[in-house]
Write a protein that holds these residues in place. Structure first.
Motif, PDB file in Angstrom:
ATOM      1  N   TYR A 332     -19.570 -30.709  76.150  1.00  0.00           N
ATOM      2  CA  TYR A 332     -19.564 -31.754  75.126  1.00  0.00           C
ATOM      3  C   TYR A 332     -20.954 -32.360  74.936  1.00  0.00           C
ATOM      4  N   GLY A 336     -21.968 -30.005  71.924  1.00  0.00           N
ATOM      5  CA  GLY A 336     -21.489 -31.095  71.077  1.00  0.00           C
ATOM      6  C   GLY A 336     -22.550 -32.080  70.662  1.00  0.00           C
ATOM      7  N   ARG A 337     -23.788 -31.865  71.109  1.00  0.00           N
ATOM      8  CA  ARG A 337     -24.905 -32.725  70.721  1.00  0.00           C
ATOM      9  C   ARG A 337     -26.038 -31.919  70.082  1.00  0.00           C
ATOM     10  N   PHE A 372     -10.632 -25.982  71.286  1.00  0.00           N
ATOM     11  CA  PHE A 372     -11.361 -25.851  70.024  1.00  0.00           C
ATOM     12  C   PHE A 372     -10.857 -24.759  69.092  1.00  0.00           C
ATOM     13  N   GLN A 398      -9.877 -35.635  68.636  1.00  0.00           N
ATOM     14  CA  GLN A 398     -11.137 -34.904  68.725  1.00  0.00           C
ATOM     15  C   GLN A 398     -11.605 -34.489  67.337  1.00  0.00           C
ATOM     16  N   VAL A 400     -14.835 -32.432  65.143  1.00  0.00           N
ATOM     17  CA  VAL A 400     -15.986 -31.537  65.141  1.00  0.00           C
ATOM     18  C   VAL A 400     -16.589 -31.544  63.742  1.00  0.00           C
ATOM     19  N   LYS A 436     -23.728 -28.687  65.523  1.00  0.00           N
ATOM     20  CA  LYS A 436     -22.392 -29.153  65.894  1.00  0.00           C
ATOM     21  C   LYS A 436     -22.450 -30.535  66.527  1.00  0.00           C
ATOM     22  N   TYR A 437     -21.537 -31.377  66.085  1.00  0.00           N
ATOM     23  CA  TYR A 437     -21.336 -32.710  66.664  1.00  0.00           C
ATOM     24  C   TYR A 437     -19.876 -32.799  67.070  1.00  0.00           C
ATOM     25  N   ILE A 438     -19.616 -33.172  68.315  1.00  0.00           N
ATOM     26  CA  ILE A 438     -18.244 -33.309  68.803  1.00  0.00           C
ATOM     27  C   ILE A 438     -18.022 -34.733  69.274  1.00  0.00           C
TER      28      ILE A 438
END
Length: 474
Positions: A332, A336-337, A372, A398, A400, A436-438
């Motif tokens: 994440y 995710g960053r 995911f 969640q 995305v 991608k951002y989560i």
């Protein structure tokens, strides 16, 4: 702000494509990724296999000692059950899209058939000196649809007496000059061999960077660019097509921009003050206004738990394998960053990935798929507001978001909103999206409508994925 695309130009010997657009009547430039950077970021998750002579000795790995002390007997290299395909299959089970092999590390020993480096697999009694682990590796990668890459350690070489690219000896003495010239030519020859004998490579990673010829180091950049133009180059003091994320924790800060003020990074203690200050914050975060596209790598060893940090296999060290919960936290806070995650894996002295590591990698891959692969709903679109309607009121926890990074970092600020009790409620906000951002909420949000609101952008937002999930984290 509304941006109108005018043209994109490629800068010679630069890692940056600059998209020129108009904002309020003024021309602005926006860095764009090149072909190899785009592929590398979209891959999101890879591994690096560390393997060297000291896997076979009886002492604990000590970096300081290994950098300066030659291995007494290189014929200790004797993996009786070597199965490189098993390595690759274990990485694929975790979800890795690419894999990198340490062809040389600090001992200087090369894991392939080299005509220019005598300290290579040709010197071994094992397999009568005919083995080529790099060939086995790239063949296994291609068989299992994994992109192969190579890691080369040329900054240190205990066999040839090289420290920080410099051959031991009286500085500028005649003997030292001759040995330095030999070492540089040998390294350049190795890079050419690797770039020409093993097919297309996804990434070439020079451990500790590769310096530059002006500093007396081997001149590797032109060789890679000539023979592997689509391979990500990481890195030397002239060019970095990716950057180290500032730690070996597998995580980066948020926000983490792919843009950077320099088209090089240096390495650790050799980085310029503008990069090294404040605990390498610039590497961890990037620069929203940086004029170069230099995306971040987040790396960590799988055996990095319980106060350990093992890039090479050690016996009896299974308790240092990260628990699944910690691995998901790493995922994440890297993928995710907007960073590309590279996990270090450690084959053992038999030539296999240890069963405990294989099991954990499989568990990790299964958990990633579970969390995911099955969104409740997803959409895409352009503009300031992207709305997502659900069939019925549903709990979601969640989110995305992905923007079209082929067009650069356009978004500067955003909000995720849910329609609750007759009005839009903000459940999360941020700045950088990138590849991608989560966002994982600590509680479910019940709604029939969600939307992504872009509060600030430098050109028209282009969202290629806005997805919502309801996942179980236990």
């Amino acid at each position: 702000m509304v941006g109108i695309s005018i043209k994109c130009v490629k800068l010679t010997l630069s890692i940056v494509l600059m998209c020129v657009f108009s904002v309020s009547g003024q021309l602005k430039t926006l860095p764009l990724p090149n072909k190899q950077q785009l592929a590398w970021q979209k891959a999101e998750f890879g591994v690096v296999f560390h393997y060297d002579l000291h896997v076979f000795d009886t002492s604990k790995y000590n970096q300081g000692t290994n950098r300066i002390t030659p291995v007494v007997d290189y014929n200790i290299f004797n993996p009786q059950q070597l199965d490189v395909e098993q390595w690759v299959v274990s990485a694929k089970a975790a979800g890795a899209k690419f894999a990198i092999l340490t062809v040389t590390h600090e001992t200087g020993f090369a894991l392939y058939q080299s005509d220019v480096n005598p300290y290579s697999m040709k010197a071994l009694k094992w397999k009568d000196g005919k083995a080529d682990i790099l060939k086995d590796f790239v063949d296994a990668c291609r068989k299992h649809d994994i992109k192969p890459g190579v890691y080369l350690g040329i900054r240190w070489n205990s066999f040839f007496g090289v420290h920080d690219f410099k051959v031991d000896g009286e500085p500028n003495g005649e003997m030292q000059k001759r040995r330095q010239a030999y070492y540089n030519k040998m390294v350049e020859g190795m890079v050419k061999e690797i770039c020409t004998n093993y097919g297309p490579l996804f990434e070439i990673w020079f451990d500790g960077g590769a310096s530059r010829p002006e500093e007396g180091a081997p001149d590797v950049l032109p060789i890679v660019k000539k023979y592997q133009p689509d391979c990500l180059f990481y890195h030397n003091d002239q060019l970095a097509e990716a950057r180290w994320g500032g730690s070996e924790s597998g995580m980066v800060n948020y926000p983490c921009w792919s843009t950077f003020p320099y088209n090089f990074t240096g390495s650790g203690e050799s980085a310029i003050p503008g990069i090294s200050k404040n605990g390498f914050a610039l590497l961890k975060e990037g620069d929203v206004n940086g004029k170069y596209w230099v995306p971040a790598m987040a790396d960590a060893p799988l055996r990095g738990f319980n106060g350990r940090h093992e890039w090479f296999w050690e016996p009896g060290d299974e308790k240092s394998i990260y628990p699944l919960k910690e691995l998901m936290n790493i995922y994440y806070k890297s993928v995710g960053r907007n960073a590309t995650l590279i996990m270090g894996l450690t084959p053992d002295n038999t030539g296999l990935m240890p069963k405990e590591d294989v099991q954990r990698l499989k568990e990790w891959g299964d958990e990633i798929k579970k969390r995911f692969d099955y969104p409740i709903a997803l959409t895409k679109g352009k503009g300031k507001i992207i709305e997502l309607k659900l069939d019925k009121e549903t709990g979601v926890n969640q989110f995305v978001i992905q923007e079209n990074i082929a067009l650069g970092h356009r978004i500067r600020a955003f909000r995720i909103q849910a329609y609750e009790k007759g009005k839009w409620q903000t459940v999360n906000n941020g700045t950088a999206i990138g590849n991608k951002y989560i966002f994982l909420s600590d509680k479910a949000i019940f709604t029939k409508k969600l939307r992504l609101v872009i509060d600030e952008s430098v050109a028209e937002p282009d969202i290629i994925n806005f997805a919502v999930y309801n996942i179980q984290t236990n």
